[in-house]
Design a protein around this motif. Structure first.
Motif, PDB file in Angstrom:
ATOM      1  N   LEU A 334      54.087  86.111 105.012  1.00  0.00           N
ATOM      2  CA  LEU A 334      52.905  86.062 105.407  1.00  0.00           C
ATOM      3  C   LEU A 334      51.873  85.521 104.632  1.00  0.00           C
ATOM      4  N   ARG A 335      52.109  85.855 103.100  1.00  0.00           N
ATOM      5  CA  ARG A 335      51.187  85.343 102.311  1.00  0.00           C
ATOM      6  C   ARG A 335      51.319  83.955 101.935  1.00  0.00           C
ATOM      7  N   GLY A 336      52.578  83.377 102.128  1.00  0.00           N
ATOM      8  CA  GLY A 336      52.694  82.013 101.922  1.00  0.00           C
ATOM      9  C   GLY A 336      52.097  81.196 103.023  1.00  0.00           C
ATOM     10  N   LEU A 337      52.273  81.922 104.490  1.00  0.00           N
ATOM     11  CA  LEU A 337      51.518  81.251 105.320  1.00  0.00           C
ATOM     12  C   LEU A 337      50.218  81.049 105.302  1.00  0.00           C
ATOM     13  N   TYR A 338      49.411  82.051 104.831  1.00  0.00           N
ATOM     14  CA  TYR A 338      47.846  82.073 104.923  1.00  0.00           C
ATOM     15  C   TYR A 338      47.585  81.340 103.542  1.00  0.00           C
ATOM     16  N   LYS A 339      48.265  81.344 102.440  1.00  0.00           N
ATOM     17  CA  LYS A 339      47.852  80.776 101.057  1.00  0.00           C
ATOM     18  C   LYS A 339      47.937  79.160 101.448  1.00  0.00           C
ATOM     19  N   ASN A 340      49.062  78.890 102.069  1.00  0.00           N
ATOM     20  CA  ASN A 340      49.523  77.331 102.013  1.00  0.00           C
ATOM     21  C   ASN A 340      48.880  76.462 103.386  1.00  0.00           C
ATOM     22  N   HIS A 341      48.769  77.480 104.341  1.00  0.00           N
ATOM     23  CA  HIS A 341      48.355  76.596 105.449  1.00  0.00           C
ATOM     24  C   HIS A 341      46.917  77.280 106.300  1.00  0.00           C
ATOM     25  N   LEU A 342      46.613  78.425 106.079  1.00  0.00           N
ATOM     26  CA  LEU A 342      45.732  79.135 107.122  1.00  0.00           C
ATOM     27  C   LEU A 342      44.454  79.253 106.395  1.00  0.00           C
ATOM     28  N   LYS A 343      44.564  79.313 105.116  1.00  0.00           N
ATOM     29  CA  LYS A 343      43.268  79.559 104.114  1.00  0.00           C
ATOM     30  C   LYS A 343      42.064  78.733 104.481  1.00  0.00           C
ATOM     31  N   LEU A 371      46.740  91.511 101.637  1.00  0.00           N
ATOM     32  CA  LEU A 371      46.473  90.345 102.183  1.00  0.00           C
ATOM     33  C   LEU A 371      45.129  90.348 103.397  1.00  0.00           C
ATOM     34  N   PHE A 372      45.165  91.679 104.076  1.00  0.00           N
ATOM     35  CA  PHE A 372      44.177  91.834 105.022  1.00  0.00           C
ATOM     36  C   PHE A 372      42.757  91.829 104.450  1.00  0.00           C
ATOM     37  N   LEU A 373      42.742  92.086 103.318  1.00  0.00           N
ATOM     38  CA  LEU A 373      41.400  91.892 102.771  1.00  0.00           C
ATOM     39  C   LEU A 373      40.867  90.425 102.767  1.00  0.00           C
ATOM     40  N   ARG A 374      41.571  89.629 102.416  1.00  0.00           N
ATOM     41  CA  ARG A 374      41.299  88.329 102.361  1.00  0.00           C
ATOM     42  C   ARG A 374      40.928  87.617 103.769  1.00  0.00           C
ATOM     43  N   ILE A 375      41.837  88.185 104.761  1.00  0.00           N
ATOM     44  CA  ILE A 375      41.864  87.730 106.151  1.00  0.00           C
ATOM     45  C   ILE A 375      40.478  88.240 106.757  1.00  0.00           C
ATOM     46  N   PHE A 376      40.175  89.470 106.497  1.00  0.00           N
ATOM     47  CA  PHE A 376      39.029  90.183 106.905  1.00  0.00           C
ATOM     48  C   PHE A 376      37.793  89.330 106.276  1.00  0.00           C
ATOM     49  N   GLU A 407      40.258  99.957 105.224  1.00  0.00           N
ATOM     50  CA  GLU A 407      39.639  99.118 104.504  1.00  0.00           C
ATOM     51  C   GLU A 407      38.756  98.455 105.315  1.00  0.00           C
ATOM     52  N   ARG A 408      37.454  98.120 104.401  1.00  0.00           N
ATOM     53  CA  ARG A 408      36.408  97.361 105.211  1.00  0.00           C
ATOM     54  C   ARG A 408      35.770  97.880 106.268  1.00  0.00           C
ATOM     55  N   GLN A 409      35.674  99.207 106.615  1.00  0.00           N
ATOM     56  CA  GLN A 409      35.191  99.712 107.857  1.00  0.00           C
ATOM     57  C   GLN A 409      33.789  99.615 107.953  1.00  0.00           C
ATOM     58  N   ASP A 410      33.038 100.066 106.719  1.00  0.00           N
ATOM     59  CA  ASP A 410      31.527 100.064 106.748  1.00  0.00           C
ATOM     60  C   ASP A 410      30.892  98.569 106.909  1.00  0.00           C
ATOM     61  N   GLU A 411      31.798  97.563 106.257  1.00  0.00           N
ATOM     62  CA  GLU A 411      31.409  96.123 106.376  1.00  0.00           C
ATOM     63  C   GLU A 411      31.507  95.799 107.759  1.00  0.00           C
ATOM     64  N   MET A 412      32.530  96.145 108.581  1.00  0.00           N
ATOM     65  CA  MET A 412      32.947  95.968 109.937  1.00  0.00           C
ATOM     66  C   MET A 412      31.759  96.650 110.740  1.00  0.00           C
ATOM     67  N   MET A 413      31.416  97.674 110.646  1.00  0.00           N
ATOM     68  CA  MET A 413      30.362  98.233 111.589  1.00  0.00           C
ATOM     69  C   MET A 413      29.082  97.753 111.314  1.00  0.00           C
ATOM     70  N   GLN A 414      28.672  97.257 110.071  1.00  0.00           N
ATOM     71  CA  GLN A 414      27.444  96.660 109.688  1.00  0.00           C
ATOM     72  C   GLN A 414      27.472  95.104 110.542  1.00  0.00           C
ATOM     73  N   CYS A 415      28.598  94.517 110.392  1.00  0.00           N
ATOM     74  CA  CYS A 415      28.641  93.370 110.952  1.00  0.00           C
ATOM     75  C   CYS A 415      28.548  93.460 112.511  1.00  0.00           C
ATOM     76  N   LEU A 416      28.881  94.244 113.313  1.00  0.00           N
ATOM     77  CA  LEU A 416      28.873  94.649 114.678  1.00  0.00           C
ATOM     78  C   LEU A 416      27.399  94.775 114.903  1.00  0.00           C
TER      79      LEU A 416
END
Length: 615
Positions: A334-343, A371-376, A407-416
């Motif tokens: 998963l880490r390689g998939l994100y770092k090398n192709h999806l970032k 990895l979720f932190l970077r994806i978020f 993780e990132r719950q406050d940021e998600m709520m504020q974004c919504l």
């Protein structure tokens, strides 16, 4: 009995419609067909089952529906029917009526009998398996026969005395040998099998059987999109040692045809099944397969500086395979998939009508890793654009992963809040719940073009949608839910009743009430007073009321019961409310209050004890 009938060739000017034997009702014609025996048909020389035999197997099916008094009667019946099938198995299997009857008969047959049927279907060398498996009706029969290997251990355990080696060979050895023979045919003709709309299903069943796990038969699945979205529950069973090695050989042969997995949607489904089975039963093999498939996908030629994976993610056939790969991948992959192709590409992919689905799987799979932190952090930049594109599954999964990872719950709520235009001024916060549930911005929901902070008119709660409900259910699992609960408490009693009786809203109300503290729940129940009878008489509302009851304190239950008891006649005569009356023991409440109080107190203590243990 089961002679193959010759179909009349169409007369000149008679049209091209194929007529089934016996359609004209001519008795003389039926007798003539039985005498002529097996001859080629007009539709490409295909042989068909004669009308008399079709009628016989229809009656067999009716008899199977009636059931049997004992095992001896059933065994005798099965043996008699299989005697009629013998010598004509392929004809019976490829006839619609015969196929349905055989599918019901094989689970009642012994492994030896099933092996004999498979042996006849495959011919001396097994070469006939391909034709039967790729037939619309015959494929189901082969699947049903192969599935009977799940009874391999059961049959030997049922013997009163341990079977000798020779007896074991006879009872299950034939079926095992035929399954291996069939697998060999699949390996010899892999490309044709996995691309065939019917043959591919047989290969998928074979993979399950060789792995030692089975889902429900295809004939028993109910139609509907909702059912398709739910993965089937698999049941494990013991397999002979030979299957362990055969599965490895079959996966190797499939990997030689990996190119088909990205060009053909039918073949892609076979590879998805292969990975799912191996992930469950052969984890090490699964890791190897995942790595090899990813190496193939990422090695294809693409535009300079562009990962070929971005092309496959946007393709209908290969995107499903990539979804499965992401779901089953381990952390390094998963880490390689994100770092090398999806970032840097996640928002663009989330906006794509096909690629947004693999992004949802990636968001879900990464929730248990850092990895979720970077994806978020990357996806949160495009939330408004994703909402505008209507890809709500991405937003719902992002919120669900925030809840799972904590993780990132406050940021998600504020974004919504920003996305739905209820962040500023602060007085708009209390409007968030209706906006989230309806997926409408503040201005659209309240028909307001101004930037006024206060809600000028009270708008009845309307248009609760499925994804809005899913979003709020995910947000209800956040540590900080005060905004949602405050918004809920501002709704009128009639709005709360609308939520409780709405297919989507009822789940939201249940989630918010049952996850609240006793004090918070009490405030919501106070707003619901006067609505309990109507909730109890609703199909959905009664379910919410039961869930609320199960999570309530004794005092809160008493308040609910006091409101319901005066409407005894209405509740006891209603198809939904009568169950509420019984489950809440309201007769006890009305006539033996002290006894009811004692029972409820005991249940409350027991529930608290178990919750403490689980925590």
């Amino acid at each position: 009995m089961l002679s193959k009938a010759e179909e009349k060739k169409p007369q000149k000017g008679g049209g091209k419609k194929r007529r089934h034997p016996g359609e004209d009702g001519g008795g003389e014609r039926k007798r003539r067909e039985s005498q002529k025996g097996e001859k080629g048909q007009g539709d490409g020389g295909k042989k068909r089952l004669d009308a008399l035999s079709v009628g016989y197997f229809r009656r067999v099916g009716e008899r199977l529906s009636e059931g049997f008094e004992d095992d001896e009667e059933r065994e005798m019946f099965v043996e008699n029917v299989l005697t009629e099938v013998k010598g004509k198995a392929a004809l019976v299997a490829t006839d619609q009526t015969g196929s349905i009857t055989l599918q019901r008969l094989l689970p009642l047959s012994s492994p030896q009998q099933v092996g004999e049927v498979l042996a006849e279907l495959g011919g001396e060398s097994g070469s006939e398996f391909k034709a039967v498996s790729c037939d619309r009706c015959g494929g189901h029969v082969v699947e049903s026969a192969v599935r009977q290997m799940s009874r391999w251990m059961e049959s030997s355990q049922k013997e009163s005395s341990p079977p000798t080696e020779e007896e074991g060979e006879e009872s299950c050895g034939l079926l095992e040998a035929q399954v291996l023979s069939f697998s060999q045919v699949v390996r010899d003709n892999t490309a044709e099998f996995i691309r065939h709309v019917h043959g591919s299903h047989v290969v998928r069943t074979l993979l399950h059987v060789l792995g030692g796990c089975l889902g429900p038969p295809r004939t028993e699945t109910r139609p509907g999109g909702k059912e398709r979205s739910i993965p089937p529950q698999l049941t494990d069973f013991e397999i002979p040692t030979s299957f362990w090695y055969e599965l490895k050989d079959l996966t190797e042969t499939l990997m030689e045809n990996i190119n088909l997995s990205v060009t053909d949607a039918v073949a892609s489904a076979v590879f998805q099944t292969m990975l799912t089975v191996c992930h469950r039963k052969r984890p090490k093999l699964c890791k190897q397969l995942l790595r090899r498939i990813m190496e193939y996908l990422t090695s294809r030629s693409a535009a300079p500086g562009v990962s070929p994976l971005l092309v496959f993610l946007k393709d209908q056939a290969s995107s499903h395979l990539i979804e499965t790969i992401i779901q089953l991948s381990h952390k390094p992959l998963l880490r390689g998939l994100y770092k090398n192709h999806l970032k840097g590409q996640l928002v663009d992919l989330a906006l794509h009508p096909i690629a947004n689905f693999p992004i949802q799987r990636l968001t879900a799979a990464s929730a248990k890793y850092k990895l979720f932190l970077r994806i978020f952090d990357e996806l949160v930049q495009g939330v408004e654009a994703i909402l505008a594109a209507g890809h709500m599954g991405v937003i719902v999964q992002l919120a669900a992963s925030c809840a799972e990872s904590e993780e990132r719950q406050d940021e998600m709520m504020q974004c919504l809040l920003n996305a739905f235009h209820c962040a500023e001024p602060g007085s708009r916060h209390v409007a968030c719940l209706p906006l989230f549930m309806s997926l409408l911005t503040y201005e659209v929901y309240y028909h307001s073009d101004t930037a006024e902070g206060n809600i000028s008119t009270e708008i009845p709660l309307t248009s609760i949608c499925y994804h809005g409900s899913r979003l709020v259910q995910a947000l209800a699992k956040f540590k900080e839910r005060s905004l949602l609960l405050s918004s809920l408490r501002t709704l009128s009693p009639s709005d709360l009743l609308s939520m409780a009786t709405d297919p989507a809203g009822s789940h939201v109300l249940q989630a918010l009430i049952t996850t609240s503290s006793d004090k918070g729940r009490g405030k919501i129940l106070k707003r619901l007073e006067g609505q309990y009878v109507q909730m109890a008489c609703s199909r959905l509302g009664s379910r919410v009321l039961e869930a609320v009851w199960n999570s309530s304190s004794v005092g809160q239950r008493q308040s609910i019961a006091q409101e319901l008891v005066p409407s005894e006649s209405q509740l006891r005569s209603d198809q939904f409310a009568r169950h509420v009356w019984a489950k809440f023991a309201l007769s006890h409440f009305a006539h033996r209050r002290a006894h009811w109080q004692e029972i409820q107190t005991g249940e409350s203590k027991k529930r608290k004890l178990f919750s403490d243990i689980l925590e």
